[in-house]
Motif scaffolding. Structure first.
Motif, short mmCIF file in Angstrom:
data_model
loop_
_atom_site.label_atom_id
_atom_site.label_comp_id
_atom_site.label_asym_id
_atom_site.label_seq_id
_atom_site.Cartn_x
_atom_site.Cartn_y
_atom_site.Cartn_z
N GLU A 28 0.84 -1.20 0.00
CA GLU A 28 0.00 0.00 0.00
C GLU A 28 0.88 1.25 0.00
O GLU A 28 0.55 2.25 -0.65
CB GLU A 28 -0.92 0.00 1.23
N THR A 29 2.00 1.20 0.70
CA THR A 29 2.85 2.39 0.80
C THR A 29 3.58 2.69 -0.52
O THR A 29 4.21 3.73 -0.65
CB THR A 29 3.90 2.22 1.92
N ASP A 30 3.50 1.78 -1.50
CA ASP A 30 4.07 2.06 -2.82
C ASP A 30 3.14 2.91 -3.68
O ASP A 30 3.50 3.27 -4.80
CB ASP A 30 4.37 0.76 -3.56
N MET A 31 1.94 3.19 -3.17
CA MET A 31 1.01 3.99 -3.97
C MET A 31 1.53 5.42 -4.06
O MET A 31 2.10 5.94 -3.11
CB MET A 31 -0.40 3.96 -3.37
N TRP A 32 1.27 6.03 -5.20
CA TRP A 32 1.87 7.32 -5.47
C TRP A 32 0.80 8.31 -5.91
O TRP A 32 -0.39 8.07 -5.75
CB TRP A 32 2.95 7.14 -6.56
N GLY A 33 1.21 9.44 -6.44
CA GLY A 33 0.27 10.45 -6.91
C GLY A 33 0.91 11.80 -6.87
O GLY A 33 2.07 11.95 -6.47
N MET A 34 0.14 12.81 -7.31
CA MET A 34 0.64 14.18 -7.23
C MET A 34 0.45 14.73 -5.83
O MET A 34 1.14 15.64 -5.40
CB MET A 34 -0.15 15.08 -8.18
N SER A 35 -0.56 14.21 -5.15
CA SER A 35 -0.98 14.77 -3.87
C SER A 35 -1.52 13.63 -3.01
O SER A 35 -1.71 12.52 -3.50
CB SER A 35 -2.09 15.80 -4.11
N PRO A 36 -1.78 13.91 -1.74
CA PRO A 36 -2.36 12.85 -0.91
C PRO A 36 -3.73 12.42 -1.42
O PRO A 36 -4.19 11.32 -1.12
CB PRO A 36 -2.50 13.50 0.47
N ILE A 37 -4.39 13.27 -2.20
CA ILE A 37 -5.74 12.94 -2.66
C ILE A 37 -5.69 11.77 -3.64
O ILE A 37 -6.35 10.74 -3.46
CB ILE A 37 -6.42 14.17 -3.28
N GLN A 64 -3.18 9.88 -4.07
CA GLN A 64 -2.52 8.76 -3.40
C GLN A 64 -3.53 7.95 -2.59
O GLN A 64 -3.51 6.72 -2.61
CB GLN A 64 -1.40 9.27 -2.49
N LEU A 65 -4.42 8.66 -1.92
CA LEU A 65 -5.47 7.98 -1.15
C LEU A 65 -6.36 7.17 -2.08
O LEU A 65 -6.71 6.02 -1.78
CB LEU A 65 -6.27 9.03 -0.36
N ARG A 81 4.45 3.86 -7.35
CA ARG A 81 5.49 4.87 -7.36
C ARG A 81 6.43 4.64 -8.53
O ARG A 81 6.58 3.51 -9.00
CB ARG A 81 6.27 4.82 -6.03
N TRP A 130 13.93 15.19 -15.16
CA TRP A 130 14.00 14.20 -14.09
C TRP A 130 13.92 12.78 -14.65
O TRP A 130 12.94 12.42 -15.31
CB TRP A 130 12.87 14.47 -13.09
#
Lengths: 126, 743
Positions: free
Chosen positions: B484-493, B495-496, B612, B652
């Motif tokens: 679950e902690t490998d989930m990513w995103g631009m923001s916590p939203i 990511q959640l 991620r 990057w």
């Protein structure tokens, strides 16, 4: 010059908009975070959502407490994210970048909220 | 665990059993009795009697393809060629020495450079020190790209070959051309007039084959030939000097490869890889469009005489003892594993190494025969004299994850125990497990372990294999199982959002059994690990270069009723509307109880992957000193990628998904494009440092190649783009050289 009777300055309006944004984010955290917690996932979101909603509401009420609740939630977010993923920039990015940007804006509203509080106090005593 | 298992059982009981019963007509002949609520499991079948017979009633679902005994639709035999005759494999004339056996040092005589398919060139003009001076020498336009009104299904994936004075290549729609290697000037072009309807999932032509005849004397037309397999299933031979069809081959230079395949429609079956010639036998495989129907056309592998084009043998999995062409209304057994990767020939052992895929209906295995289960997602070494397997090495048992092998096997020598070199074969897989086998008997040279896998799974009557093979002697080209902690995103939203998506799916690692009650996560997904780009190997330094993906999928089986609601139908259903696109493998799986929905594991609102970064990597492995990773880093920048498909322009090195392989040279430089940042790079083979990069006019989803002309080294890459990788499509072959050697 702070105006006296009701009409708000631009910075006050922006502060209120920020409060609404924080309430919406907080509600998403509470609702979706509860879903996640019940699925066996992280409880961070639902816990963090509560001070966010409360902070947004207090900001709408023109209370400095709102900003401090947000900043408290931000501090909790940093502690939690460092605990969860350590000092990994890639992983800290989604967890902390947006909230910290928002936190800078919230910090900038503290003088505005103070002014609103002072004005209310003054109005209250007149 | 207990709770979820119970839920799964209940869901299966309520959702699955009705369609199971509806498909009970596929019970083995002679099993008798009324329809049952379960399908025959593995080993319960009696081989090819699974396949419906001519008298089997039509399927009852809303959408379904015609009977396998129906005639082929118009246009399937694209050039209306007459049937080709057969000849005895013993009568195949002795093969002349081939260019691909020992190419001139400046040539690139086969898809992977030479018969070993190492993708290694002995050229050394370009080095890590001077690579940053590379400039475009010339650009060639193939003329194949989507025209207005056509869905973008393009991904040329082409690698030219270079023999003597010619650079030979094909367009995405199979036109063949010879270019001047120094200037890019077109010397000849042979248009084959392929129809748009013939394009299956992708318009791709990975390359052509150079063949020298022993029967036509030197100096006469078709002494040297270019062989090509086409999307519309023709095997074509043209004269290397003029581009004219070789009249002595097949029917006026062409063979209809749809002969014997039975019912089909254009775009269902196609060839995208250059066919190898082994001891005078040209061996053809073909892809069968994934996910359409259980009784899709056969995945048969066939051998033809490279001189005359006459049929020699067929390897039809469910007719193991019959190597002849079907006659009359018969056809090769349907739904058998297809092979769409490039095959590798071995003249010394008289073998062709066939990387196989999966039986038709990739995500449901209960209707597969035991013969199919032995050879799917495997390396099969076929004897080119007989068409019979000499050995089989399976990389996934009872594959229901589309972990079919997309890579080409690379031949090399491994040091043996007594100091004698062992003829070896490197087989990369989508799983990121790289198997190193003795090519004489298929036995692993580096250790392979059978490890427990989740079993029996959740689909009734379709148990998973209790173990799966892991190549423990090679570094895995994958990251650990997702958390679950490998989930990513631009923001916590977002990511959640992805965390919830992760938790809502079944996931117990690489072999998570397919489920119908909820989605399951498939990692590594069908994009790899290592896909068709394969690996490159430098025999001088012993360094293996592999690029690979970290692109999980989010899949779910759907009941037949739901599949009908979603409009999933096989390509040969009369209601089928071409155009589709999207993820490969989404499909009706007509003839099974389920359809399949395949999506990337992404946030569908932002178009960003849920996991991620990195999403793509490149790794160098020292094969001579204990298979250690020498260097490994993300491949591809964020410059052309970002949320909502917007390019961020960031340099990057995030590591993007990549399709297409690498080249390694004696100059110590690795050339690779592949990443979705639309760049080509030169990388120092020994350090992994990117020493040069250039932006291409389209996505570089192709294997590059390098050659010498007029005494100077050139590097060629087809910047054809890739529709599913969402990179810009172009028809440009871009060729680079050091300054002062511009064409």
């Amino acid at each position: 010059m702070p105006n006296t009777y009701g009409s708000r300055t631009l910075t006050e309006w922006l502060t209120l908009v920020l409060g609404v944004v924080i309430i919406l984010v907080g509600l998403f955290f509470v609702i979706a975070g509860a879903d996640l917690a019940m699925l066996g996932g992280s409880v961070y979101y639902v816990i963090c959502g509560i001070p966010l909603v409360a902070g947004g509401v207090f900001m709408l009420m023109g209370r400095t407490l709102g900003a401090f609740l947000y900043l408290g939630a931000l501090a909790y977010t940093w502690v939690w994210s460092l605990w969860e993923v350590g000092f990994s920039p890639v992983d800290l990015l989604p967890r902390d970048f947006g909230p910290t940007l928002l936190g800078i804006l919230v910090a900038l509203t503290i003088p505005v909220l103070r002014r609103m509080e002072t004005r209310r106090t003054l109005r209250g005593t007149v | 665990m207990r709770r979820s298992h119970l839920l799964a059982t209940v869901a299966c009981a309520t959702l699955a059993c009705a369609p199971l019963a509806a498909n009970a007509q596929f019970a083995p002949a002679g099993s008798g009795g009324s329809p049952t609520s379960s399908v025959p499991g593995p080993g319960n079948g009696s081989g090819n009697s699974f396949e419906p017979t001519e008298n089997t009633p039509a399927a009852k679902s809303r959408f379904s393809g015609p009977s396998p005994y129906a005639p082929q639709a118009p246009g399937v035999n694209a050039a209306n060629l007459p049937d080709i005759g057969s000849m005895d494999p013993n009568d195949v004339p002795q093969m002349a020495p081939q260019q691909s056996a020992s190419p001139a040092s400046g040539d690139w005589a086969a898809y992977g450079h030479d018969d070993s398919q190492m993708r290694y060139s002995p050229l050394s003009e370009i080095t890590p020190q001077n690579a940053d001076q590379l400039k475009v020498a010339f650009v060639y336009h193939t003329g194949s790209y989507p025209r207005p009104g056509q869905t973008n299904k393009w991904a040329a994936e082409t690698t030219p070959i270079k023999v003597g004075d010619g650079l030979y290549m094909c367009s995405a729609q199979n036109d063949i051309m010879k270019l001047d290697p120094a200037t890019g000037k077109e010397i000849w072009r042979h248009n084959i007039n392929e129809k748009y309807e013939a394009i299956p999932y992708t318009a791709a032509c990975k390359g052509v084959t150079y063949f020298t005849s022993s029967q036509v004397p030197e100096g006469q037309p078709c002494h040297n030939r270019i062989l090509e397999g086409t999307l519309d299933m023709r095997l074509i031979a043209v004269d290397a000097a003029t581009g004219n069809l070789c009249e002595g081959f097949g029917n006026g230079g062409q063979v209809n490869l749809m002969q014997g395949l039975g019912e089909s429609v254009p775009g269902f079956v196609s060839m995208t890889t250059p066919p190898p010639v082994v001891n005078g036998v040209v061996v053809v495989n073909h892809e069968v469009l994934d996910g359409q129907r259980r009784w899709a056309p056969s995945g048969v592998i066939r051998g033809y005489d490279a001189e005359s084009g006459k049929f020699l043998w067929a390897w039809d999995v469910n007719r193991p003892n019959d190597h002849s062409q079907p006659t009359g209304n018969n056809h090769y057994s349907r739904g058998t594993p297809n092979s769409w990767a490039a095959m590798t020939g071995d003249n010394a052992l008289g073998l062709v190494y066939v990387p196989t895929g999966n039986s038709a209906s990739d995500y449901y295995s209960a209707l597969r025969s035991p013969e199919e289960n032995k050879v799917s997602s495997a390396v099969v070494a076929l004897d080119v004299k007989t068409g019979s397997p000499r050995w089989v090495f399976q990389t996934v048992h009872k594959d229901v994850w589309d972990y079919d092998i997309g890579s080409q096997a690379t031949l090399m020598d491994m040091p043996g125990q007594d100091g004698q070199p062992v003829p070896a074969l490197i087989m990369p897989t989508k799983r990121g497990q790289t198997f190193v086998l003795d090519r004489r008997d298929g036995k692993p040279i580096l250790p392979v372990e059978e490890r427990p896998a989740p079993s029996p799974g959740v689909i009734p009557g379709d148990p998973r294999s209790p173990t799966q093979p892991w190549s423990t002697g090679m570094p895995a080209l994958r990251v650990p199982d997702l958390k679950e902690t490998d989930m990513w995103g631009m923001s916590p939203i977002d990511q959640l959002f992805c965390r919830i998506k992760f938790r809502r799916a079944n996931y117990t690692g690489e072999f998570t059994p397919p489920s119908v009650d909820k989605p399951w996560i498939e990692y590594p997904g069908y994009n790899g690990g290592s896909d068709w780009g394969s690996v490159s190997y430098d025999p001088q330094s012993g360094i293996l270069i592999a690029n690979w993906n970290i692109t999980p999928m989010y899949d779910q089986l759907v009941t037949r009723k739901k599949a009908d609601e979603l409009g999933l139908m096989p390509i040969d259903d009369p209601n089928y509307k071409p155009g589709g696109g999207g993820a490969e493998g989404n499909g009706a799986m007509d003839g099974t109880p389920y359809g399949i929905v395949v999506t990337p594991f992404w946030d569908q609102y932002t178009g960003m992957m849920c996991n991620r970064p990195p999403y793509g990597m490149i790794t160098a492995i020292d094969m001579e000193h204990g298979q250690k990773v020498l260097w490994q880093h993300p491949l591809g920048t964020a410059r052309a990628n970002g949320p909502w498909g917007l390019p961020t322009g960031l340099p990057w090195e995030i590591g993007t998904p990549n399709n297409g392989g690498s080249v390694v040279t004696a100059g110590g430089v690795v050339f690779i494009a592949a990443a979705t940042d639309n760049q080509i790079r030169a990388i120092d083979e020994h350090t992994g440092k990117v020493v040069w990069s250039a932006v291409l006019p389209g996505g570089g989803q192709a294997n590059p190649m390098t050659y010498e002309a007029n005494g100077h080294q050139y590097v060629a890459i087809m910047a054809g783009g890739h529709h599913f990788m969402m990179t810009p499509v172009s028809d440009q072959l871009v060729v680079y050289a050091l300054p002062d050697h511009k064409g």
